[in-house]
Write a protein that holds these residues in place. Structure first.
Motif, short mmCIF file in Angstrom:
data_model
loop_
_atom_site.label_atom_id
_atom_site.label_comp_id
_atom_site.label_asym_id
_atom_site.label_seq_id
_atom_site.Cartn_x
_atom_site.Cartn_y
_atom_site.Cartn_z
N LEU A 33 0.81 -1.21 0.00
CA LEU A 33 0.00 0.00 0.00
C LEU A 33 0.85 1.27 0.00
N ILE A 95 9.79 -14.89 1.21
CA ILE A 95 9.11 -13.74 0.60
C ILE A 95 10.05 -12.54 0.66
N GLY A 104 5.71 -6.93 6.16
CA GLY A 104 4.60 -7.47 5.38
C GLY A 104 3.86 -8.56 6.15
#
Ligand SMILES: Cc1cc2nc3c(=O)[nH]c(=O)nc-3n(C[C@H](O)[C@H](O)[C@H](O)COP(=O)(O)OP(=O)(O)OC[C@H]3O[C@@H](n4cnc5c(N)ncnc54)[C@H](O)[C@@H]3O)c2cc1C
Lengths: 262, 790
Positions: A33, A95, A104
């Motif tokens: 975001l 990730i 995250g």
């Protein structure tokens, strides 16, 4: 970045109430975001942080389920799921980079449903349940194409319930620029059969590969799918791979995931 | 043994202390009182006619000071080009205007249309969103060959075509080369692309313009490799500001790789706007902006052919290249595919006849200019890929084919058929060294070991020749350079013996502050810690040409040696006076002046103090003070060379290539700081491997940049570029500069791409994929897999 207001409630009820404002958007790890706001592609008037809500955080075993709070970071999943569900911990541990993993979250990843993200494959590959403030959604119903999910406006994922498989593993082939997935396959074996979920490959986002599931349910061995090939129809075409290449990787990565699981 | 901090010592880089502790002073760290911020509204279409720019709403928005468009620059000149190439027919290249802000047309995605200056950066961006543009989209030209079609849309309406120049080199050899091909026993040919790259230095570009109305003085702080060049180009050609009223400062700069050589519109804008607004104006590029406004690199399309006789001697080379200029001519763009490319086409080989044709083309893309290696990687890549292909087609060992055609150690100086004369070299020596370090003799066993694991192993060889320190000025002037290519230095010895050195070259990661101090320390015999190297500020350094083309030590270092020699000469005269001896009898050793054959001596500080407190001093014959300036204009290029070996493993299931080992055996001439040289080679290899395996700047057919961010433009990371063995023990000193040095900054990026690709082709051929003669860079897994399955 445009100006915005920011609140950090400590209860789910306060978060839901704050999100009632039409301009509001939940903020979890901010790894997706915030960059989109900096690029001015997204300009919410109010950010409602979910990371101050204790009930949205943590990894907890409940019988044959592993329940993970939506605001749990990838790093925490990598550490705390390792004993109960090593395949999932390994996925979380690969990730992005350290910074991405330390901020995250699993809920942010599933809400975003990036076609190249890893968690959607884990959720679909295990037949997980996405729990929100309003209801429970089966993974098979939750993912509705790239960047699209069953979530309603203002609905918050609170936790994800992953059925713990007998055996599971994932295989990730990197897109070299951001090191997101060019193709990721999650394979999970249950008493009821084998599930195979793929991200990174299809324009439709995460999907299950039914043929491979059938073959692997009959015999859980990489050779069982050696003769299969996935169609390249609807596969992503970009600088990093042709549809044919991605279709090919689906089979190769599925085999690798099976080998890793065994 | 070298002194701890003298020539030959691996002195730790003194500048790293401030860089690594967050104390560097980069341009973006400079914030002036009353500073305002500019945001450039950039074109999001590749080609379009500007029918209107309505700034009324935007101008009324909070914080906005002024919105500039092309109309505000009617009196200013355009951004100049620093090199004029003459084409095959003796005509000058076509040179378009390059306005500071787009005038009438936009010509690439990222072309600046309007500039909003506001109190804050976010206010400027907000207002830019409110500018109403009326742009009529025009058909863009993206592909170079299509751009030359007679009916192609024109990037510049006032030029005859999209052809910048059609260059032939050596034009007189054209027929002889063609004849050699007619009668050759073997002809090998290859078509390839040298992929477009984005330099991506860690620090994006920044400019801060400042104006002092009381003295009518302008200052520009900018992320530049060449502050004096910027002062000259911007002052004389763009804004009409004389040098004494214009100061350009390039402080700590976080990498350049060529992309910060050029004079950019944003620099002229900030300098000019600061005067108009009587306030400092700052621009900080975002990473996304850098992708569409920093000059790109490479982007050649080439067909190369080699003619050989029955004994496999090279007879002739012929090339046809299209070189992308982008939408405007960046500062040195025209020279890169010509004088920095054609002159290198002999490589390490004694090919008697060479003809190079280059068509430079305008397209609706970001301008292309020098990027680490600049022309030389393009030359090396095609030649070394072709030699490898020739070996394969002729069924001979690529090592032996190279050796057979090498210029031999006893043949230097060697006049090539492409104008340049190599002064020294020993190509067999670096090849031997590389093969030894690579344990090439046991390679087959390693192939078998990989095969047992289902992997394909390959070894690729490339040799390169580089031309660094481009010079001399009078020659480059004949070739079209609009600048000199000397370097300058001032050495100021202070009263108590410490030394301030002012160099015209510029460090943006190369370690000049350490290396240059080592040179002076060694020459005088004082501690390097008593020497400070200053660079980057036109107000205190002599006019210099800056840093690029691996020229800093070879040219800038030589200027320092010259100036230091003048200092030593004068200091000896002072010492002679103090010791009551003749200057010829004075010897300088370890910072002490003594009279030969006696025990009479005076130390360095005794002399420096006498120079500034001249009580006992030959004032009639000698001026007080100890400060000297020198300019050094080299008589030739320097010619580093080397042999590179790359060992890869290829996963046949996915097409993914892993670099297992990379061996670089370079001949850089003499070495001042081996550790810094090793670091330079590592950086160059990383960039070359990046180009070979993953970096790729790609436009779609509408001129949209598909690889416009790090989400799609893949930079190599540490684990992509491991296994380096770097050697520089093969030394043939440069014959024409005082240090015998050659330059090492670009070698890694020049020699590595063909080594990587040759290794991949080797692995594929060993595994029976003999139909694959070439794969265009970058060798992404998808491309390799497609080649294997074609
Ligand atoms: C460099 C880099 C590399 C990456 N590599 C990978 C990778 O290899 N694999 C991978 O899977 N991902 C990768 N990611 C993405 C990363 O995992 C993100 O963290 C994730 O996609 C978003 O999670 P977040 O917590 O940061 O969400 P945020 O950015 O905070 O939010 C994302 C979206 O989800 C919404 N949202 C957040 N939480 C909730 C919730 N609980 N309920 C409802 N809506 C919510 C937000 O409103 C927003 O729209 C990478 C990211 C970066 C920057």
């Amino acid at each position: 970045m445009h100006n915005f207001e920011f609140v950090k409630p400590s209860t789910l009820a306060d978060a839901v109430a704050a999100l009632g404002d039409g301009e509001a958007q939940p903020l979890s790890g901010g790894q997706t975001l915030i960059p989109s706001m900096k690029a001015r592609l997204n300009a919410p008037g109010l950010l409602v942080s979910l990371t101050g809500i204790a009930e949205l955080k943590g990894v907890c075993r409940e019988g044959d389920m592993l329940v993970i709070g939506a605001a749990t970071t990838h790093a925490t999943v990598a550490a705390d799921a390792a004993a109960d569900f090593p395949g999932l911990a390994a996925l979380a541990g690969q990730i992005g980079d350290h910074a991405v993993r330390n901020r995250g979250t699993v809920g942010g990843s599933l809400a975003n449903n990036n076609p190249s993200a890893c968690y959607p494959a884990a959720a679909l590959g295990t037949g997980a349940t996405i729990v929100t403030n309003a209801r429970e959604i089966a993974a098979d119903d939750y993912f509705q194409g790239m960047f699209t999910t069953a979530l309603e406006e203002g609905e918050i994922i609170t936790s994800i319930r992953f059925p713990i498989p007998q055996k599971a593993a994932y295989a990730k082939f990197l897109q070299p620029a951001p090191r997101f997935a060019l193709t990721v396959v999650v394979v999970a074996q249950y008493a009821s059969g084998v599930r195979v979920a793929v991200t990174g490959a299809s324009e439709g986002g995460v999907f299950r590969w039914a043929e491979a599931e059938a073959a692997l349910s009959a015999k859980f061995d990489a050779d069982a799918i050696a003769g299969l090939s996935h169609s390249s129809d609807g596969m992503i075409s970009d600088l990093h791979g042709t549809p044919e290449y991605r279709a090919h990787l689906v089979r190769v990565m599925t085999q690798r995931a099976v080998r890793a699981a065994l | 043994m070298p002194k701890d901090d003298g020539i030959g010592a691996s002195t730790k880089r003194r500048e790293d202390v401030r860089f690594l502790t967050g104390n560097g002073r980069y341009t973006d760290d400079i914030n002036l009182r009353g500073q305002s911020y500019v945001h450039f509204l950039r074109s999001d279409v590749a080609h379009g006619r500007i029918n209107g720019i309505d700034t009324a709403t935007a101008a009324a928005m909070p914080g906005v000071l002024k919105i500039f468009t092309a109309a505000d620059f009617a009196a200013a000149g355009g951004i100049p080009c620093g090199w004029q190439v003459t084409d095959r027919f003796g005509k000058p290249m076509q040179e378009p205007k390059h306005p500071i802000l787009a005038d009438g047309k936009v010509r690439h995605v990222g072309d600046p249309i309007a500039a909003v200056v506001a109190e804050t950066y976010e206010q400027a961006r907000d207002a830019a969103e409110a500018i109403e543009l009326d742009i009529e989209e025009l058909e863009p030209v993206i592909d170079m060959v299509a751009a030359l079609a007679p009916d192609a849309p024109k990037v510049h309406d006032d030029l005859a075509s999209n052809l910048c120049y059609d260059w032939g080199f050596v034009e007189e050899n054209r027929e002889a080369v063609n004849a050699a091909f007619e009668s050759a026993a073997h002809v090998v040919s290859l078509e390839l692309t040298n992929n477009r790259l984005v330099a991506n230095p860690m620090e994006p570009r920044v400019a801060v313009g400042d104006y002092d109305p009381w003295g009518d003085n302008h200052t520009l702080y900018t992320t530049s490799q060449t502050p004096h060049v910027i002062r000259l180009l911007m002052g004389a050609f763009v804004l009409n500001i004389p040098e004494h009223k214009l100061r350009v400062v390039a402080p700590d700069v976080g990498g350049g790789f060529g992309s910060k050589i050029y004079h950019y519109a944003e620099e002229a804008f900030c300098t000019y706007a600061a005067k108009v607004l009587k306030r400092p104006v700052k621009w900080t590029s975002s990473r996304s902006e850098a992708f569409i406004s920093d000059a790109h690199g490479r982007d050649h399309k080439t067909k190369i052919e080699l003619a050989l006789d029955g004994d496999h001697n090279f007879l002739a080379i012929r090339t046809d290249t299209y070189a992308n200029m982008g939408a405007y001519l960046s500062t040195f763009a025209p020279s890169i595919p010509t004088w920095l490319h054609g002159t290198l086409m002999a490589g390490n080989y004694k090919t008697p006849l060479i003809y190079v044709n280059v068509k430079a083309v305008f397209t609706n893309t970001v301008p292309v200019d020098a990027y680490r290696g600049a022309g030389r990687p393009e030359a090396t890549f095609q030649l070394e890929r072709l030699v490898d292909k020739a070996a394969r087609e002729l069924g001979v060992d690529p090592v032996e084919l190279r050796r057979k055609n090498f210029i031999k150690a006893d043949q230097f100086p060697y006049q090539t058929p492409v104008a340049v004369v190599y002064d020294t070299g020993n190509y067999d020596a670096t090849l031997d060294k590389m093969l030894e370090l690579a344990d090439y003799a046991n390679f087959d066993a390693r192939v078998a070991e990989s095969k047992a694991r289902g992997k394909l192993r390959g070894f690729g060889i490339a040799h390169y020749i580089e031309a660094c320190g481009i010079a001399p000025s009078n020659l480059v002037g004949q070739l079209g350079a609009r600048a000199g290519l000397y370097e300058s230095a001032s050495v100021r010895v202070n009263a108590t013996g410490s030394i301030s050195v002012y160099t015209g070259s510029h460090s943006h990661g190369q370690g000049h502050e350490t290396t240059f101090a080592q040179v002076v320390a060694d020459m005088i015999g004082v501690d390097a810690t008593s020497i400070e190297i200053h660079h980057g500020d036109t107000s205190n350094t002599p006019m210099g040409m800056g840093t690029y083309g691996s020229r800093s030590l070879a040219v800038g270092g030589s200027a320092i040696v010259k100036a230091t020699n003048k200092i030593i000469d004068k200091a000896k005269k002072i010492a002679a006076h103090l010791l009551e001896a003749a200057p010829e009898d004075i010897e300088l050793k370890d910072g002490k002046f003594s009279v030969a054959g006696t025990d009479k001596s005076v130390d360095w500080t005794g002399v420096t103090l006498a120079a500034y407190v001249p009580h006992n001093y030959p004032l009639e014959d000698l001026e007080p003070g100890l400060e000297e300036t020198a300019f050094y204009d080299p008589s030739n290029f320097t010619y580093p060379s080397g042999a590179y070996g790359c060992e890869i493993e290829l996963d046949p299931e996915t097409g993914k290539i892993d670099i297992l080992r990379f061996i670089a055996a370079d001949d850089f001439g003499n070495i001042v700081n081996p550790m810094i040289v090793e670091g330079q080679v590592h950086g160059g290899l990383a960039q070359g491997i990046g180009q070979a395996l993953m970096e790729n700047c790609v436009y779609d057919d509408q001129g949209q940049l598909l690889s416009g961010s790090f989400m799609d433009y893949a930079m190599p990371r540490a684990d992509d570029v491991r296994g380096f063995t770097v050697d520089h023990s093969c030394i043939t000193p440069c014959t024409h500069n005082p240090l015998g040095v050659k330059g090492c900054g670009e070698a890694g990026a020049i020699g590595s791409p063909p080594a990587v690709v040759n290794a991949a082709i080797d692995a594929l051929h060993r595994a029976g994929h003999s139909h694959i003669s070439h794969i265009d860079m970058p060798l992404t897994p998808s491309r390799v897999w497609a080649a294997m399955n074609s």
